[in-house]
Design a protein around this motif. Structure first.
Motif, PDB file in Angstrom:
ATOM      1  N   LYS A  12       0.830  -1.211   0.000  1.00  0.00           N
ATOM      2  CA  LYS A  12       0.000   0.000   0.000  1.00  0.00           C
ATOM      3  C   LYS A  12       0.862   1.256   0.000  1.00  0.00           C
ATOM      4  CE  LYS A  12      -3.970  -2.054   2.419  1.00  0.00           C
ATOM      5  NZ  LYS A  12      -4.701  -2.115   3.720  1.00  0.00           N
ATOM      6  N   ARG A  15       2.496   1.699  -3.439  1.00  0.00           N
ATOM      7  CA  ARG A  15       1.523   2.137  -4.460  1.00  0.00           C
ATOM      8  C   ARG A  15       1.156   3.599  -4.243  1.00  0.00           C
ATOM      9  NH1 ARG A  15      -4.064   1.901  -4.374  1.00  0.00           N
ATOM     10  NH2 ARG A  15      -4.105   0.524  -2.539  1.00  0.00           N
ATOM     11  N   ARG A  38      -4.456   3.677  -8.241  1.00  0.00           N
ATOM     12  CA  ARG A  38      -5.509   2.795  -7.758  1.00  0.00           C
ATOM     13  C   ARG A  38      -5.050   1.343  -7.942  1.00  0.00           C
ATOM     14  NH1 ARG A  38      -8.210   6.486 -11.313  1.00  0.00           N
ATOM     15  NH2 ARG A  38      -9.412   8.066 -10.171  1.00  0.00           N
ATOM     16  N   ARG A  39      -5.717   0.452  -7.230  1.00  0.00           N
ATOM     17  CA  ARG A  39      -5.359  -0.968  -7.349  1.00  0.00           C
ATOM     18  C   ARG A  39      -5.514  -1.475  -8.778  1.00  0.00           C
ATOM     19  NH1 ARG A  39      -8.418  -3.280  -1.972  1.00  0.00           N
ATOM     20  NH2 ARG A  39      -6.736  -2.881  -0.462  1.00  0.00           N
ATOM     21  N   GLU A  40      -6.595  -1.071  -9.430  1.00  0.00           N
ATOM     22  CA  GLU A  40      -6.816  -1.559 -10.793  1.00  0.00           C
ATOM     23  C   GLU A  40      -5.753  -1.046 -11.757  1.00  0.00           C
ATOM     24  OE1 GLU A  40      -9.974   1.730  -9.985  1.00  0.00           O
ATOM     25  OE2 GLU A  40      -9.010   0.037  -8.927  1.00  0.00           O
ATOM     26  N   TYR A  53      -4.473  -9.021  -7.577  1.00  0.00           N
ATOM     27  CA  TYR A  53      -3.630  -8.025  -6.919  1.00  0.00           C
ATOM     28  C   TYR A  53      -4.257  -7.576  -5.596  1.00  0.00           C
ATOM     29  CZ  TYR A  53      -1.059  -3.986  -5.529  1.00  0.00           C
ATOM     30  OH  TYR A  53      -0.323  -3.123  -4.779  1.00  0.00           O
ATOM     31  N   THR A  54      -5.581  -7.464  -5.568  1.00  0.00           N
ATOM     32  CA  THR A  54      -6.262  -7.067  -4.332  1.00  0.00           C
ATOM     33  C   THR A  54      -5.991  -8.085  -3.234  1.00  0.00           C
ATOM     34  OG1 THR A  54      -8.008  -5.920  -5.548  1.00  0.00           O
ATOM     35  CG2 THR A  54      -8.497  -6.563  -3.281  1.00  0.00           C
ATOM     36  N   GLU A  57      -2.378  -7.654  -2.069  1.00  0.00           N
ATOM     37  CA  GLU A  57      -2.183  -6.471  -1.238  1.00  0.00           C
ATOM     38  C   GLU A  57      -2.848  -6.614   0.121  1.00  0.00           C
ATOM     39  OE1 GLU A  57      -3.800  -2.145  -1.648  1.00  0.00           O
ATOM     40  OE2 GLU A  57      -2.025  -2.291  -2.944  1.00  0.00           O
TER      41      GLU A  57
END
Length: 291
Positions: A12, A15, A38-40, A53-54, A57
């Motif tokens: 986190k 990112r 963003r995650r996407e 990926y979610t 993370e």
């Protein structure tokens, strides 16, 4: 220390530091409530699904392949130390947790340490424990032999000892480097109970440590220059190299020397004149701390 939580927080924070404009103007648009990708968007850069990926993370992914980790590391623009740290955190926990073997400084390392009589040098181990030192290091940094065994730790000195804070004119840089090295150690040994105890103690006692620990920065320096403000001799700048022990990757000898032609050459000679006999070691000191 919770390996999954460490992995989650590390990803986190990495990112969050990425700016969309750094990855190509206009590539990622839209208004943002928080900094970073963003995650996407990160998943797209890494070539993995958003769901995968979610889970990664959130620390819920299991048996992540090295190729996927390298793809995520590339998308996050991790350096070599950060990449290694990511792989360490993503390793599945060992089924059998074996207690870490005590670190003992071998005779060859001790001989090398004492041969460096003209420059400050010391040996540091896991958790940044100070395992051995020569007289000039004791005179420059701290009288390690006079400290209780449990307090011979660089992180404790940097964050809890006022004299050590005064010793470093660039204390913020020293503190940041100290935490970065401690984070690397936490990645290599997430199940070390003594490391967890140390981090807990420092977190309770030092707001500076809590602030820097929350950044999740990792960086191991092997050479550089460090400034000192000695209480008797004033300021001097010394170059340092970190040399890893050949038989223990968690043991490092730190060697400081004066740049040729600098005033620090004379200051080191004066420092040697201030050296006093060390306090004798206690007979019952644990072997891993013995000099």
């Amino acid at each position: 220390m919770d390996r999954a939580q460490q992995l989650s927080e590390f990803l986190k924070t990495r990112r969050a530091r990425l700016l969309p404009e750094d990855l190509g103007a206009g590539r990622f648009g839209g208004q943002r409530r928080v900094p970073g990708l963003r995650r996407e968007e990160l998943a797209l850069l890494a070539g993995v699904s958003v769901d995968y990926y979610t889970r990664l993370e959130q620390g819920r992914a299991r048996n992540v392949s090295p190729d996927v980790l390298d793809a995520v590391a590339g998308a996050l623009r991790l350096d070599a130390d950060e990449r290694t740290h990511l792989h360490n955190l993503a390793k599945p926990p060992s089924a059998r947790k074996r207690p870490a073997r005590p670190q003992n400084v071998g005779p060859e390392m001790r001989q090398a340490l004492q041969a460096l009589a003209a420059v400050p040098a010391y040996i540091i181990g896991r958790r940044l424990d100070i395992l051995a030192w020569n007289d000039l290091a004791r005179t420059l940094i701290a009288d390690f032999s006079a400290l209780p065994v449990a307090e011979r730790n660089m992180a404790r000195l940097v964050f809890l000892d006022d004299a050590t804070r005064d010793l470093y004119p660039d204390w913020e840089t020293k503190a940041r480097d100290t935490v970065s090295n401690l984070r690397l150690d936490a990645g290599r040994h997430p199940d070390d109970p003594r490391l967890a105890t140390l981090v807990g103690e420092l977190s309770l006692s030092s707001a500076d440590f809590r602030r820097l620990w929350a950044d999740h920065n990792v960086h191991g320096k092997t050479r550089g220059r460090k400034r000192f403000n000695h209480p008797q001799l004033g300021e001097l700048a010394l170059d340092y190299v970190a040399m890893r022990a050949p038989d223990d990757p968690d043991m490092t000898m730190m060697i400081y020397s004066a740049p040729p032609g600098s005033e620090a050459v004379t200051t080191l000679q004066l420092l040697a004149g201030l050296t006093t006999p060390p306090v004798p070691e206690t007979a019952n000191a644990p072997a891993e701390y013995a000099r």
